[in-house]
Scaffold this active site. Structure first.
Site, PDB file in Angstrom:
ATOM      1  N   SER A  39       0.850  -1.189   0.000  1.00  0.00           N
ATOM      2  CA  SER A  39       0.000   0.000   0.000  1.00  0.00           C
ATOM      3  C   SER A  39       0.883   1.235   0.000  1.00  0.00           C
ATOM      4  O   SER A  39       1.691   1.407  -0.911  1.00  0.00           O
ATOM      5  CB  SER A  39      -0.956  -0.028   1.204  1.00  0.00           C
ATOM      6  OG  SER A  39      -1.850   1.070   1.165  1.00  0.00           O
ATOM      7  N   THR A  40       0.804   2.079   1.025  1.00  0.00           N
ATOM      8  CA  THR A  40       1.584   3.313   1.062  1.00  0.00           C
ATOM      9  C   THR A  40       3.084   3.014   0.977  1.00  0.00           C
ATOM     10  O   THR A  40       3.607   2.249   1.776  1.00  0.00           O
ATOM     11  CB  THR A  40       1.302   4.085   2.358  1.00  0.00           C
ATOM     12  OG1 THR A  40      -0.101   4.297   2.465  1.00  0.00           O
ATOM     13  CG2 THR A  40       2.018   5.426   2.370  1.00  0.00           C
TER      14      THR A  40
ATOM     15  N   HIS B 227      -2.684  -1.350  -3.164  1.00  0.00           N
ATOM     16  CA  HIS B 227      -3.827  -0.459  -2.940  1.00  0.00           C
ATOM     17  C   HIS B 227      -3.651   0.769  -3.825  1.00  0.00           C
ATOM     18  O   HIS B 227      -2.800   1.615  -3.566  1.00  0.00           O
ATOM     19  CB  HIS B 227      -3.895  -0.018  -1.478  1.00  0.00           C
ATOM     20  CG  HIS B 227      -4.150  -1.135  -0.512  1.00  0.00           C
ATOM     21  ND1 HIS B 227      -3.969  -0.990   0.839  1.00  0.00           N
ATOM     22  CD2 HIS B 227      -4.587  -2.405  -0.708  1.00  0.00           C
ATOM     23  CE1 HIS B 227      -4.287  -2.126   1.446  1.00  0.00           C
ATOM     24  NE2 HIS B 227      -4.657  -3.004   0.524  1.00  0.00           N
TER      25      HIS B 227
ATOM     26  N   MET C  62      -0.342   1.099   5.054  1.00  0.00           N
ATOM     27  CA  MET C  62      -1.183   1.359   6.216  1.00  0.00           C
ATOM     28  C   MET C  62      -2.178   0.232   6.424  1.00  0.00           C
ATOM     29  O   MET C  62      -2.530  -0.482   5.489  1.00  0.00           O
ATOM     30  CB  MET C  62      -1.949   2.671   6.022  1.00  0.00           C
ATOM     31  CG  MET C  62      -1.063   3.903   6.058  1.00  0.00           C
ATOM     32  SD  MET C  62      -2.024   5.430   5.933  1.00  0.00           S
ATOM     33  CE  MET C  62      -2.568   5.343   4.239  1.00  0.00           C
TER      34      MET C  62
ATOM     35  N   ASP D 203      -4.211  -5.104   6.090  1.00  0.00           N
ATOM     36  CA  ASP D 203      -4.573  -5.980   4.976  1.00  0.00           C
ATOM     37  C   ASP D 203      -3.429  -6.946   4.683  1.00  0.00           C
ATOM     38  O   ASP D 203      -2.265  -6.552   4.643  1.00  0.00           O
ATOM     39  CB  ASP D 203      -4.866  -5.122   3.740  1.00  0.00           C
ATOM     40  CG  ASP D 203      -5.558  -5.895   2.629  1.00  0.00           C
ATOM     41  OD1 ASP D 203      -6.161  -6.950   2.923  1.00  0.00           O
ATOM     42  OD2 ASP D 203      -5.508  -5.430   1.472  1.00  0.00           O
TER      43      ASP D 203
END
Length: 385
Positions: free
Chosen positions: A201-202, A229, A322, A325
């Site tokens: 993600s991030t 993401h 973040m 998940d």
């Protein structure tokens, strides 16, 4: 795309200064909206609300923000031009690029990440659409809070900002945190891995592009499936970047296509990617169902679906991001006889997803980003240590 419907808890300490956020956007509506959102958070304060990148560059030393939300398209000086000038004046500044979902803006956002931006966020086409505005609101606040928490732990720069930035790798690794009790490690699976699954993600785009440059021996012999993401259009651009970085075929996955070794499959923005049995093969199954872990695409659907296809032959990697998940899916992979590796905290932009996996005790290894590819090459070659 990460859609956080609940923000991370605000710090409980009353002694900690609130995060200073500088909002830079030529739209008075967007500036006002973001400023109101930030002003309503107990651990944030609007340090400045500015119309152009030039205003931001001229005022950054006076304003001294921790985080800047930087629009891409502005008069006088646009976001991509202002970015290096801002970082030259404050090298530890967290910059979140904000743009609408166009291919041009997606390309610029990727370029911004390579120049030192910490993250990006897609702006809704219209803030009148309640669901889009709510998503933008909650996602932005979570990004500011999560990224801002890490900037608090950075030591002040003691040498030339220009020289320091020139030495920084793409992922801008942070100093090691205070020593914590050792995390529980599991042994690697006795089963030979037959597929590599990656969730991120991030900070993920930078980490993925650095990782795939060294994964040629794995990609050539095994399929690699990635859930990042990310919204539509952005995943299209990311797949193109992954193909260039790896010198291997990489594309957004297509519903029903057969999974083959030698290729990288990326979950398309806005759809979950799963795998299903197709005779003796595995096939992609795209899902337009509801968000999972507030994300769509989400990592857990990919991880859990792979068990039915490859059983204990699954090796999953959880990179920077973040939330949590991938942790639940990772637990199921380990229970089925597979293995999980997580990126370590020091090299992660945000140690949410990999931290959740590591703290759950399901990882066979927790490694800095620059050690992950060599380890994967060894594991897929037969090393189980």
């Amino acid at each position: 795309m990460s859609v956080a419907l609940t923000s991370s808890p605000a710090p409980t300490s009353t002694r900690q200064e609130p995060l200073r956020v500088m909002v830079v956007d030529d739209s008075v509506v967007i500036r006002g909206l973001i400023s109101r959102w930030i002003g309503s958070e107990p651990d944030m304060v609007v340090a400045a609300s500015l119309r152009t990148g030039l205003d931001a560059v001229n005022q950054i030393e006076r304003v001294n923000p921790d985080v800047a939300v930087l629009d891409i398209e502005m008069p006088d000086l646009d976001g991509i031009s202002a970015l290096p000038l801002l970082l030259a004046k404050k090298r530890n500044l967290i910059i979140i690029m904000a743009s609408t979902l166009t291919r041009r803006n997606a390309e610029i956002s990727f370029r911004a990440l390579s120049l030192g931006a910490s993250d990006y966020i897609p702006k809704p086409e219209s803030t009148r659409e309640a669901s889009a505005a709510d998503t933008f609101h909650h996602d932005l606040i979570q990004k500011i809070r999560s990224l801002g928490a890490k900037v608090r732990r950075r030591p002040p720069a003691t040498s030339s900002p220009a020289l320091d930035r020139a030495r920084e790798p793409l992922t801008r690794p942070m100093p090691s945190p205070v020593a914590q009790p050792p995390l529980m490690r599991r042994a690697f699976s006795i089963h030979a891995p037959r597929v590599l699954l990656i969730g991120s993600s991030t900070g993920g785009p930078q980490a993925l592009m650095a990782l795939v440059t060294e994964l040629g021996p794995v990609i050539d012999r095994f399929p690699v499936l990635i859930t990042q993401h990310m919204p539509p259009t952005f995943t299209t651009i990311l797949a193109e970047h992954l193909a260039r970085s790896s010198h291997r075929p990489a594309h957004e996955a297509v519903d029903g296509e057969i999974v083959k070794a030698g290729r990288i499959y990326l979950a398309p923005g806005g759809r979950h990617m799963r795998v299903v049995r197709h005779g003796a093969d595995a096939a992609i199954a795209l899902d337009d169902g509801p968000a999972v872990n507030f994300c769509k695409p989400a990592v857990d659907p990919l991880f859990t679906s792979a068990i039915d296809v490859w059983q204990g032959g699954v090796l999953a990697l959880v990179l920077t991001g973040m939330g949590s998940d991938g942790m639940r899916g990772g637990k199921e992979i380990v229970a089925a006889g597979g293995s999980v590796i997580a990126q370590d905290e020091a090299s992660s932009v945000v140690w949410g997803m990999p931290g959740a996996a590591a703290n759950a005790g399901i990882c066979a290894a927790v490694l800095p980003l620059n050690q992950i590819a060599p380890k994967l090459v060894r594991v897929f070659a037969g090393d189980r240590s």
